[in-house]
Design a protein around this motif. Structure first.
Motif, PDB file in Angstrom:
ATOM      1  N   LEU A 106     -47.874  -7.192 113.984  1.00 46.57           N
ATOM      2  CA  LEU A 106     -47.082  -6.297 115.294  1.00 46.57           C
ATOM      3  C   LEU A 106     -46.962  -7.656 116.370  1.00 46.57           C
ATOM      4  O   LEU A 106     -47.935  -7.682 117.174  1.00 46.57           O
TER       5      LEU A 106
ATOM      6  N   VAL B   9     -47.345  -6.291 119.722  1.00 50.52           N
ATOM      7  CA  VAL B   9     -49.273  -6.591 120.616  1.00 50.52           C
ATOM      8  C   VAL B   9     -49.832  -7.480 121.007  1.00 50.52           C
ATOM      9  O   VAL B   9     -50.488  -7.547 121.454  1.00 50.52           O
TER      10      VAL B   9
ATOM     11  N   ASN C  71     -46.651   5.910 120.952  1.00 53.20           N
ATOM     12  CA  ASN C  71     -47.053   3.875 122.051  1.00 53.20           C
ATOM     13  C   ASN C  71     -49.054   4.455 121.542  1.00 53.20           C
ATOM     14  O   ASN C  71     -49.355   5.021 121.138  1.00 53.20           O
TER      15      ASN C  71
ATOM     16  N   SER D 291     -49.186  -0.397 124.338  1.00 57.97           N
ATOM     17  CA  SER D 291     -48.636  -0.844 124.532  1.00 57.97           C
ATOM     18  C   SER D 291     -47.441   0.320 124.100  1.00 57.97           C
ATOM     19  O   SER D 291     -47.741   1.093 123.137  1.00 57.97           O
ATOM     20  N   LYS D 292     -45.855   0.328 124.912  1.00 58.26           N
ATOM     21  CA  LYS D 292     -45.556   1.335 124.305  1.00 58.26           C
ATOM     22  C   LYS D 292     -44.500   0.932 124.108  1.00 58.26           C
ATOM     23  O   LYS D 292     -43.781   0.704 123.716  1.00 58.26           O
ATOM     24  N   LYS D 293     -44.328   2.532 122.891  1.00 52.71           N
ATOM     25  CA  LYS D 293     -42.868   2.289 121.422  1.00 52.71           C
ATOM     26  C   LYS D 293     -42.207   2.061 122.553  1.00 52.71           C
ATOM     27  O   LYS D 293     -41.651   3.634 122.700  1.00 52.71           O
ATOM     28  N   THR D 294     -41.193   1.519 121.673  1.00 52.59           N
ATOM     29  CA  THR D 294     -39.430   1.468 122.039  1.00 52.59           C
ATOM     30  C   THR D 294     -38.690   1.640 120.793  1.00 52.59           C
ATOM     31  O   THR D 294     -39.268   1.503 119.669  1.00 52.59           O
TER      32      THR D 294
ATOM     33  N   TYR E 201     -42.245  -2.591 120.401  1.00 51.51           N
ATOM     34  CA  TYR E 201     -43.308  -2.192 121.613  1.00 51.51           C
ATOM     35  C   TYR E 201     -43.185  -3.479 122.831  1.00 51.51           C
ATOM     36  O   TYR E 201     -43.443  -4.660 122.492  1.00 51.51           O
ATOM     37  N   GLU E 202     -43.231  -2.737 124.119  1.00 50.47           N
ATOM     38  CA  GLU E 202     -43.434  -3.430 125.057  1.00 50.47           C
ATOM     39  C   GLU E 202     -44.627  -4.931 125.414  1.00 50.47           C
ATOM     40  O   GLU E 202     -45.395  -3.867 124.791  1.00 50.47           O
TER      41      GLU E 202
END
Length: 290
Positions: A150, A153, A169, A185-188, A192-193
């Motif tokens: 990832l 992340v 997330n 970490s926000k899932k987009t 991930y952001e």
């Protein structure tokens, strides 16, 4: 889990040996051993999950028929599994899903059935750091994809313990900012952001690690070594109100002890709360979180 090469701390809560062959099911399909715990924790599957060494961590497969956990073996972490078959939980075996030439631990089956874990495997041929990073294996039919590093992340430091909300997330611990803190970490749609530190109410000058996020992200349980605890490290809970996390509360002496509590986990049906303590895996009614 906060990985320690000294192997001095790792625990889970388990059940008496009488319940290994007698199990009750629930609407999520998990054949829990009998008798199930109420507000008093029990050791989970002693002799299978918890033995003489260091056993910790907990995660059920999507169908509830496989239980994953971690074990310390010759100064390396190995992910084991026990399968429910012929009306009982079978003796544990090393899980074939993970390359055991590396140290792997902290498996977590997410709401989308993907399997997350941390490993010191190299991210590519040029990686010689030996730190632990987060990997994901997507569920593809009855199998899993190859481990995916990832990139959005992981950092140059070690990442610990993964918990994934229904939104995708991802919550984890890292030395990303120099101290062992909790991050999200926000899932987009594209990945991930950048991981965000969960802030001063949750993170402190002490170590915070092993987050367990509620599926709807309404509450968070984690381990901390802060000075108001009962032992080496305790489990705390914090609730979110109006998008803000509140002050964490110690889960109390019914859960925490003079030793080290960590690896919190909520079963997919929300009925039971698992955690690790004194070399064992324990479980208790999730009502202790209310």
């Amino acid at each position: 889990m906060k990985v320690k090469l000294s192997l001095t701390a790792a625990w889970l809560i388990i059940i008496p040996a009488i319940c290994m062959t007698s199990c009750s099911s629930n609407n999520a399909g998990i054949p829990y051993p009998d008798p199930a715990p109420d507000s008093i924790p029990r050791v989970f599957l002693p002799g299978i999950v918890s033995k003489d060494g260091l056993d910790f961590n907990a995660s059920f497969s999507a169908d509830g028929k496989t239980f994953y956990f971690s074990r310390s073996c010759n100064r390396k972490y190995v992910i084991y599994e026990t399968v429910y078959k012929d009306n009982k939980w079978q003796p544990e075996t090393v899980s074939s899903l993970f390359d055991s030439s590396y140290s792997n631990t902290d498996p977590f089956v997410a709401p989308d059935n993907a399997l997350y874990f941390i490993s010191n495997r190299p991210k590519d041929k040029s990686d010689t750091t030996g730190d632990y990073d987060i990997y994901r294996m997507a569920k593809q039919g009855n199998a899993y994809s190859a481990p995916e590093y990832l990139a959005g992340v992981n950092s140059d430091s070690t990442e610990y313990y993964v918990s994934v909300a229904r939104s995708g997330n991802i919550y984890f611990a890292s030395y990303h900012d120099g101290n062992l803190d909790l991050f999200m970490s926000k899932k987009t749609a594209t990945g991930y952001e950048e991981p965000a530190n969960l802030g001063g109410l949750i993170n402190s000058v002490f170590d915070e690690h092993d987050p367990m996020i509620a599926p709807d992200e309404s509450f968070l349980v984690f381990t901390s070594t802060r000075s108001d605890g009962f032992g080496e490290a305790d489990l705390y809970i914090t609730h979110k109100t109006n998008s803000q996390w509140g002050n964490p509360t110690n889960l109390g002496v019914g859960i925490n002890t003079k030793t080290y509590e960590y690896c919190p986990y909520l079963t997919p049906d929300g009925k039971y709360f698992f955690y690790s303590s004194e070399n064992e895996v324990k479980w208790v009614s999730s009502n202790v979180l209310k």
